[in-house]
Design a protein around this motif. Structure first.
Motif, mmCIF file in Angstrom:
data_model
loop_
_atom_site.group_PDB
_atom_site.id
_atom_site.type_symbol
_atom_site.label_atom_id
_atom_site.label_comp_id
_atom_site.label_asym_id
_atom_site.label_seq_id
_atom_site.Cartn_x
_atom_site.Cartn_y
_atom_site.Cartn_z
ATOM 1 N N SER A 177 35.866 43.110 47.084
ATOM 2 C CA SER A 177 34.585 42.599 46.313
ATOM 3 C C SER A 177 34.812 41.250 45.899
ATOM 4 C CB SER A 177 34.069 43.824 45.428
ATOM 5 O OG SER A 177 34.878 43.792 44.348
ATOM 6 N N GLY A 178 35.898 40.990 45.732
ATOM 7 C CA GLY A 178 35.867 39.386 45.119
ATOM 8 C C GLY A 178 36.559 39.325 43.892
ATOM 9 N N ASN A 179 36.765 40.420 43.206
ATOM 10 C CA ASN A 179 37.308 40.458 41.990
ATOM 11 C C ASN A 179 38.829 40.026 41.791
ATOM 12 O OD1 ASN A 179 34.890 41.424 40.608
ATOM 13 N ND2 ASN A 179 35.344 43.446 41.089
ATOM 14 N N ALA A 180 38.957 38.978 40.800
ATOM 15 C CA ALA A 180 40.220 38.416 40.848
ATOM 16 C C ALA A 180 40.938 38.779 39.498
ATOM 17 C CB ALA A 180 40.199 36.636 41.268
ATOM 18 N N ASN A 181 42.112 38.550 39.581
ATOM 19 C CA ASN A 181 42.941 38.939 38.487
ATOM 20 C C ASN A 181 44.160 37.840 38.429
ATOM 21 O OD1 ASN A 181 41.880 40.977 36.357
ATOM 22 N ND2 ASN A 181 42.043 41.918 38.462
ATOM 23 N N TYR A 182 44.768 37.336 37.253
ATOM 24 C CA TYR A 182 45.576 36.513 37.150
ATOM 25 C C TYR A 182 46.972 36.630 36.205
ATOM 26 C CZ TYR A 182 42.456 33.667 39.896
ATOM 27 O OH TYR A 182 41.519 33.259 40.789
ATOM 28 N N LEU A 183 48.117 36.398 36.519
ATOM 29 C CA LEU A 183 49.138 36.154 35.441
ATOM 30 C C LEU A 183 48.546 35.390 34.551
ATOM 31 C CD1 LEU A 183 52.315 37.023 35.166
ATOM 32 C CD2 LEU A 183 52.688 34.777 36.226
ATOM 33 N N ASP A 184 48.885 35.852 33.434
ATOM 34 C CA ASP A 184 48.231 35.100 32.024
ATOM 35 C C ASP A 184 48.798 33.639 32.157
ATOM 36 O OD1 ASP A 184 48.714 37.536 29.530
ATOM 37 O OD2 ASP A 184 47.246 36.998 30.925
ATOM 38 N N SER A 185 50.190 33.117 32.504
ATOM 39 C CA SER A 185 50.592 31.920 32.423
ATOM 40 C C SER A 185 50.273 30.823 33.565
ATOM 41 C CB SER A 185 52.248 32.092 32.858
ATOM 42 O OG SER A 185 52.495 32.356 34.087
ATOM 43 N N VAL A 186 49.230 31.385 34.599
ATOM 44 C CA VAL A 186 48.572 30.753 35.634
ATOM 45 C C VAL A 186 46.917 30.590 35.351
ATOM 46 C CG1 VAL A 186 50.488 31.215 37.186
ATOM 47 C CG2 VAL A 186 48.488 32.491 37.204
ATOM 48 N N LYS A 187 46.296 31.590 34.343
ATOM 49 C CA LYS A 187 45.065 31.467 34.370
ATOM 50 C C LYS A 187 44.357 30.120 33.869
ATOM 51 C CE LYS A 187 44.358 36.234 32.652
ATOM 52 N NZ LYS A 187 44.245 37.049 31.568
ATOM 53 N N GLY A 188 43.464 29.617 34.711
ATOM 54 C CA GLY A 188 42.757 28.359 34.311
ATOM 55 C C GLY A 188 43.397 27.400 35.257
ATOM 56 N N ARG A 189 44.762 27.650 35.859
ATOM 57 C CA ARG A 189 45.445 26.621 36.870
ATOM 58 C C ARG A 189 45.476 27.122 38.080
ATOM 59 N NH1 ARG A 189 50.584 25.837 36.284
ATOM 60 N NH2 ARG A 189 50.962 27.678 35.195
ATOM 61 N N PHE A 190 45.366 28.203 38.294
ATOM 62 C CA PHE A 190 45.376 28.892 39.600
ATOM 63 C C PHE A 190 44.042 29.404 40.161
ATOM 64 C CE2 PHE A 190 50.334 29.331 40.117
ATOM 65 C CZ PHE A 190 50.556 28.504 39.744
ATOM 66 N N THR A 191 43.674 29.493 41.386
ATOM 67 C CA THR A 191 42.514 30.060 41.893
ATOM 68 C C THR A 191 42.864 30.970 43.487
ATOM 69 O OG1 THR A 191 41.128 28.526 40.782
ATOM 70 C CG2 THR A 191 40.032 29.906 42.561
ATOM 71 N N ILE A 192 42.593 32.019 43.168
ATOM 72 C CA ILE A 192 42.804 33.022 44.323
ATOM 73 C C ILE A 192 41.603 33.042 44.969
ATOM 74 C CG2 ILE A 192 42.754 35.104 43.675
ATOM 75 C CD1 ILE A 192 44.684 36.077 45.665
ATOM 76 N N SER A 193 41.651 32.956 46.570
ATOM 77 C CA SER A 193 40.335 33.127 47.361
ATOM 78 C C SER A 193 40.535 33.770 48.542
ATOM 79 C CB SER A 193 39.595 31.749 47.477
ATOM 80 O OG SER A 193 40.235 30.820 48.051
ATOM 81 N N ARG A 194 39.680 34.404 49.298
ATOM 82 C CA ARG A 194 39.816 34.722 50.733
ATOM 83 C C ARG A 194 38.791 34.666 51.672
ATOM 84 N NH1 ARG A 194 39.651 41.180 49.780
ATOM 85 N NH2 ARG A 194 39.181 41.338 51.935
ATOM 86 N N ASP B 150 37.399 35.931 54.859
ATOM 87 C CA ASP B 150 37.334 37.428 55.537
ATOM 88 C C ASP B 150 37.046 36.985 57.176
ATOM 89 O OD1 ASP B 150 36.083 39.471 52.772
ATOM 90 O OD2 ASP B 150 38.222 38.798 53.239
ATOM 91 N N ALA B 151 36.526 35.883 57.300
ATOM 92 C CA ALA B 151 36.366 35.558 58.720
ATOM 93 C C ALA B 151 37.490 35.152 59.455
ATOM 94 C CB ALA B 151 35.073 34.669 58.699
ATOM 95 N N GLN B 152 38.386 34.461 58.490
ATOM 96 C CA GLN B 152 39.519 34.085 59.212
ATOM 97 C C GLN B 152 40.767 34.879 58.858
ATOM 98 O OE1 GLN B 152 39.808 31.370 61.013
ATOM 99 N NE2 GLN B 152 37.449 30.893 60.773
ATOM 100 N N ASN B 153 40.501 35.788 58.023
ATOM 101 C CA ASN B 153 41.643 36.651 57.903
ATOM 102 C C ASN B 153 42.907 36.045 56.902
ATOM 103 O OD1 ASN B 153 40.425 39.070 58.528
ATOM 104 N ND2 ASN B 153 41.593 39.248 60.661
ATOM 105 N N THR B 154 42.433 34.992 56.090
ATOM 106 C CA THR B 154 43.062 34.125 55.477
ATOM 107 C C THR B 154 42.851 34.304 53.766
ATOM 108 O OG1 THR B 154 43.087 32.911 57.210
ATOM 109 C CG2 THR B 154 43.759 32.041 55.033
ATOM 110 N N VAL B 155 44.053 34.095 53.183
ATOM 111 C CA VAL B 155 43.859 34.112 51.534
ATOM 112 C C VAL B 155 44.531 32.818 51.044
ATOM 113 C CG1 VAL B 155 46.107 35.412 51.145
ATOM 114 C CG2 VAL B 155 44.169 35.430 49.385
ATOM 115 N N TYR B 156 44.069 32.243 50.211
ATOM 116 C CA TYR B 156 44.548 30.948 49.745
ATOM 117 C C TYR B 156 44.742 31.150 48.158
ATOM 118 C CZ TYR B 156 41.817 29.370 53.703
ATOM 119 O OH TYR B 156 41.385 29.294 55.008
ATOM 120 N N LEU B 157 45.752 30.152 47.730
ATOM 121 C CA LEU B 157 45.940 29.929 46.208
ATOM 122 C C LEU B 157 46.051 28.721 46.184
ATOM 123 C CD1 LEU B 157 46.932 31.765 43.682
ATOM 124 C CD2 LEU B 157 49.400 30.963 44.239
ATOM 125 N N GLU B 158 44.650 27.937 45.319
ATOM 126 C CA GLU B 158 44.963 26.625 44.750
ATOM 127 C C GLU B 158 45.678 26.701 43.346
ATOM 128 O OE1 GLU B 158 41.871 24.877 47.291
ATOM 129 O OE2 GLU B 158 43.153 24.005 45.916
#
Length: 121
Positions: free
Chosen positions: A54-71, A73-81
C-alpha cells in the motif's frame, strides 16, 4: 526463476547522493513488500527501509529524513534515494522482496546480491 538485481552503488564523498535500483528478472505473480538492507564493513546487517504493497514506508532511525524508498509496480522495481550521505552509510546494500511466483504459491523471500556504496570523508 526470480532474480533481483541491484544497481547504482558507487563511491561518493560525504554529503553526496545516490539512487539505488533493484529490478526483478523473471516472472512474479504478486509483490507484497520490498526492503533494503545493508551489510556494514563490520558485518552488521541492518534493515534500512521497507515499503508495503500500500506504499507505507519505514526507515532505520539513522537514515530518516535522508533516504527515501519508493516502488514502481509497473516496472517491478524498487528504489532507494540517498542524500546527505555519511561515511557510516558505507555498506553493501541488498534488496529484498516478499512475493509469490503464482496465485497458488506461498509468499517467499527473494534477495539480490547487493551493490556497494562507499562514502569517503
Amino acid at each position: 526463476q526470480v532474480q533481483l538485481v541491484e544497481s547504482g552503488g558507487d563511491l561518493v564523498q560525504t554529503g553526496g547522493s545516490l539512487r539505488l535500483s533493484c529490478a526483478i528478472f523473471g516472472t512474479i505473480f504478486s509483490i507484497d513488500s520490498w526492503a533494503w538492507y545493508r551489510l556494514t564493513p563490520d558485518q552488521q546487517r541492518e534493515m534500512v527501509a521497507t515499503i508495503t504493497k500500500s506504499g507505507n514506508a519505514n526507515y532505520l532511525d539513522s537514515v530518516k529524513g535522508r533516504f527515501t524508498i519508493s516502488r514502481d509496480d509497473a516496472q517491478n522495481t524498487v528504489y532507494l534515494e540517498m542524500h546527505s550521505l555519511k561515511p557510516d552509510d558505507t555498506a553493501i546494500y541488498i534488496c529484498n522482496m516478499k512475493g509469490r511466483r503464482a496465485y497458488y504459491a506461498r509468499t517467499e523471500d527473494y534477495w539480490g546480491k547487493g551493490t556497494l556504496v562507499t562514502v569517503s570523508t
